[in-house]
Design a protein around this motif. Structure first.
Motif, short mmCIF file in Angstrom:
data_model
loop_
_atom_site.label_atom_id
_atom_site.label_comp_id
_atom_site.label_asym_id
_atom_site.label_seq_id
_atom_site.Cartn_x
_atom_site.Cartn_y
_atom_site.Cartn_z
N THR A 92 0.95 -1.30 -0.12
CA THR A 92 0.06 -0.03 0.48
C THR A 92 0.92 1.25 -0.34
OG1 THR A 92 -0.20 0.33 2.10
CG2 THR A 92 -1.97 -1.15 1.79
N SER A 93 0.19 2.49 -0.67
CA SER A 93 1.12 3.66 0.39
C SER A 93 1.74 3.80 1.31
CB SER A 93 0.32 5.04 -0.82
OG SER A 93 -1.61 5.17 0.80
N VAL A 94 0.92 3.09 2.22
CA VAL A 94 1.75 3.72 3.92
C VAL A 94 2.46 2.21 4.15
CG1 VAL A 94 1.33 3.76 6.18
CG2 VAL A 94 -0.47 4.49 4.51
N LYS A 95 3.55 3.06 4.03
CA LYS A 95 4.99 1.93 4.41
C LYS A 95 4.15 1.21 6.05
CE LYS A 95 6.75 2.78 0.62
NZ LYS A 95 5.92 3.38 -0.31
N ASP A 96 5.73 0.08 5.74
CA ASP A 96 5.71 -0.39 7.23
C ASP A 96 4.73 -0.98 8.51
OD1 ASP A 96 8.53 0.37 7.04
OD2 ASP A 96 8.24 1.74 8.28
N LYS A 97 3.27 -1.45 7.39
CA LYS A 97 2.00 -1.38 7.21
C LYS A 97 1.90 -3.13 6.96
CE LYS A 97 -0.23 2.76 9.55
NZ LYS A 97 -0.29 2.14 10.83
N THR A 98 2.20 -3.76 6.03
CA THR A 98 2.10 -4.79 5.25
C THR A 98 2.79 -5.72 5.02
OG1 THR A 98 3.56 -3.73 3.07
CG2 THR A 98 0.87 -3.73 4.08
N GLU A 99 4.21 -6.11 6.24
CA GLU A 99 4.99 -6.94 6.57
C GLU A 99 4.04 -7.72 6.94
OE1 GLU A 99 8.13 -5.82 9.57
OE2 GLU A 99 8.65 -4.65 7.94
N GLU A 100 4.61 -9.41 6.49
CA GLU A 100 3.88 -10.66 6.44
C GLU A 100 2.70 -10.65 5.59
OE1 GLU A 100 4.01 -10.81 11.06
OE2 GLU A 100 5.86 -11.63 10.89
N ILE A 101 2.28 -9.79 5.38
CA ILE A 101 0.50 -10.12 4.87
C ILE A 101 1.22 -10.55 2.98
CG2 ILE A 101 -0.82 -9.20 4.08
CD1 ILE A 101 -1.10 -6.82 5.53
N LYS A 102 0.35 -12.03 2.94
CA LYS A 102 0.96 -12.05 1.90
C LYS A 102 -0.34 -12.12 0.54
CE LYS A 102 1.23 -16.99 -0.51
NZ LYS A 102 2.12 -16.64 -0.85
N LEU A 103 0.90 -11.75 -0.77
CA LEU A 103 -0.49 -11.12 -1.57
C LEU A 103 -0.52 -12.12 -2.98
CD1 LEU A 103 -0.67 -9.12 -2.88
CD2 LEU A 103 1.62 -8.51 -4.72
N ILE A 104 -2.07 -12.50 -2.26
CA ILE A 104 -2.20 -14.33 -3.41
C ILE A 104 -2.36 -13.01 -4.79
CG2 ILE A 104 -2.81 -14.77 -0.62
CD1 ILE A 104 -6.14 -14.13 -2.03
N GLY A 105 -2.48 -12.52 -5.37
CA GLY A 105 -2.78 -11.75 -6.50
C GLY A 105 -2.64 -10.19 -6.65
#
Length: 318
Positions: A92-105
């Motif tokens: 996302t546009s906001v850094k350091d918030k998406t670690e460990e979230i798996k991109l599934i598509g």
């Protein structure tokens, strides 16, 4: 030809949601277990009514807007799609918030990847109606409407599905507090100025209308728009040709390019054009480049990024 940007947010459409792979996968997905009524609450959505967990622990989001709203509400999904994901950048546009979230598509979810995550709730948008039967076999699934000009409704939908209505109210209180502070900082410096915003992708240019995500923020800040952008438009954007570049002009010009579809290369071509060089904002050096994923966010986290840029370029820039 329909406006690109409006439904770039709708998954960079042009994709086919039901592929042969998805069809095969759906045959191997077993139905998700039904929860006792005391452990779930009913959510009305585009596909009917679904009883979703009262306190979900393993949430999958479908769309960048759903993802951003979930994060803003204090829920970190275990997996997500993200149609505006760019390689080597945060989800996302906001850094350091998406670690460990798996991109599934990107534009569509990989159903096998979603199944392996063992979610207890899937929240998405109504672009995925054609694969709803498969999704609902993986976990309770709710699909909300996301109409670009009314992006706020999707935040409310996600908050209801997650049982985070009180957090949503706090988010809006904070947004309006920041907006009042911004208006105070702006003073009357821009009361007679026109603020333009354009997106550039591939070989196309779109101006942002007032009934868009960014348009709503600029309106709340009491910032004026050029006449060509001070309109309501389908999907919140108006596509213009290079010959119509004067419609992009203003006292201030914000520009976002979508690099994944060649926007940077096309913009380099635009900058060599005499029509670009004749724009008032260009001649007065009032062109500011902003992050596409932030200004295209259509979620509450994105509002902070846009407001931050308004401070940076309109308040703190001489």
């Amino acid at each position: 030809m329909r406006i690109f940007f409006g439904w770039l947010i709708l998954g960079i459409l042009g994709f086919t949601l039901v592929t042969a792979c998805n069809h095969h996968t759906s045959q191997t997905i077993s139905s998700s277990p039904k929860l006792p009524a005391t452990e779930c609450h009913i959510i009305k959505h585009t596909m009917g009514e679904t009883c979703v967990p009262i306190n979900p622990q393993r949430v999958v989001t479908l769309s960048s807007s759903t993802l951003g709203n979930a994060l803003a509400l204090g829920i970190k999904p275990i997996g997500t799609t993200n149609e505006i994901h760019q390689e080597n950048k945060s989800l996302t546009s906001v850094k350091d918030k998406t670690e460990e979230i798996k991109l599934i598509g990107l534009s569509q979810p990989n159903l096998e990847a979603a199944l392996l995550l063992k979610p207890d709730l899937i929240i998405g948008v109504d672009w995925f109606q054609s694969i709803y039967p498969q999704l609902s076999k993986i976990a309770p699934t709710v699909l909300g409407e996301l109409n670009y000009p009314t992006w706020e409704k999707h935040l409310s939908f996600v908050a209801e599905a997650l049982g985070k209505q009180a957090t949503e109210k706090a988010l809006w209180n904070r947004y309006y507090q920041r907006m009042e502070e911004l208006k105070l900082a702006l003073g009357n410096r821009y009361q007679d100025k026109k603020i333009s915003f354009i997106y550039i992708w591939n070989d196309q240019i779109s101006t942002d209308a007032k009934n868009s995500f960014v348009g709503s923020i600029l309106s709340d800040a009491l910032l004026q728009r050029p006449a060509s952008q001070n309109i309501d438009a389908p999907y919140g954007a108006v596509e213009i040709s290079l010959e119509e570049l004067e419609k992009a002009d203003g006292d201030i010009l914000f520009v976002a390019t979508y690099a994944r579809d060649g926007g940077n290369q096309f913009f380099e071509k635009i900058q060599r054009n005499l029509l670009w060089k004749n724009l008032k904002a260009v001649q007065e050096n009032h062109v500011y480049f902003v992050d596409f994923t932030a200004w295209a966010a259509t979620h509450m986290l994105g509002t902070d990024a846009v407001i931050d840029d308004l401070y940076k370029y309109l308040v703190n820039t001489p």
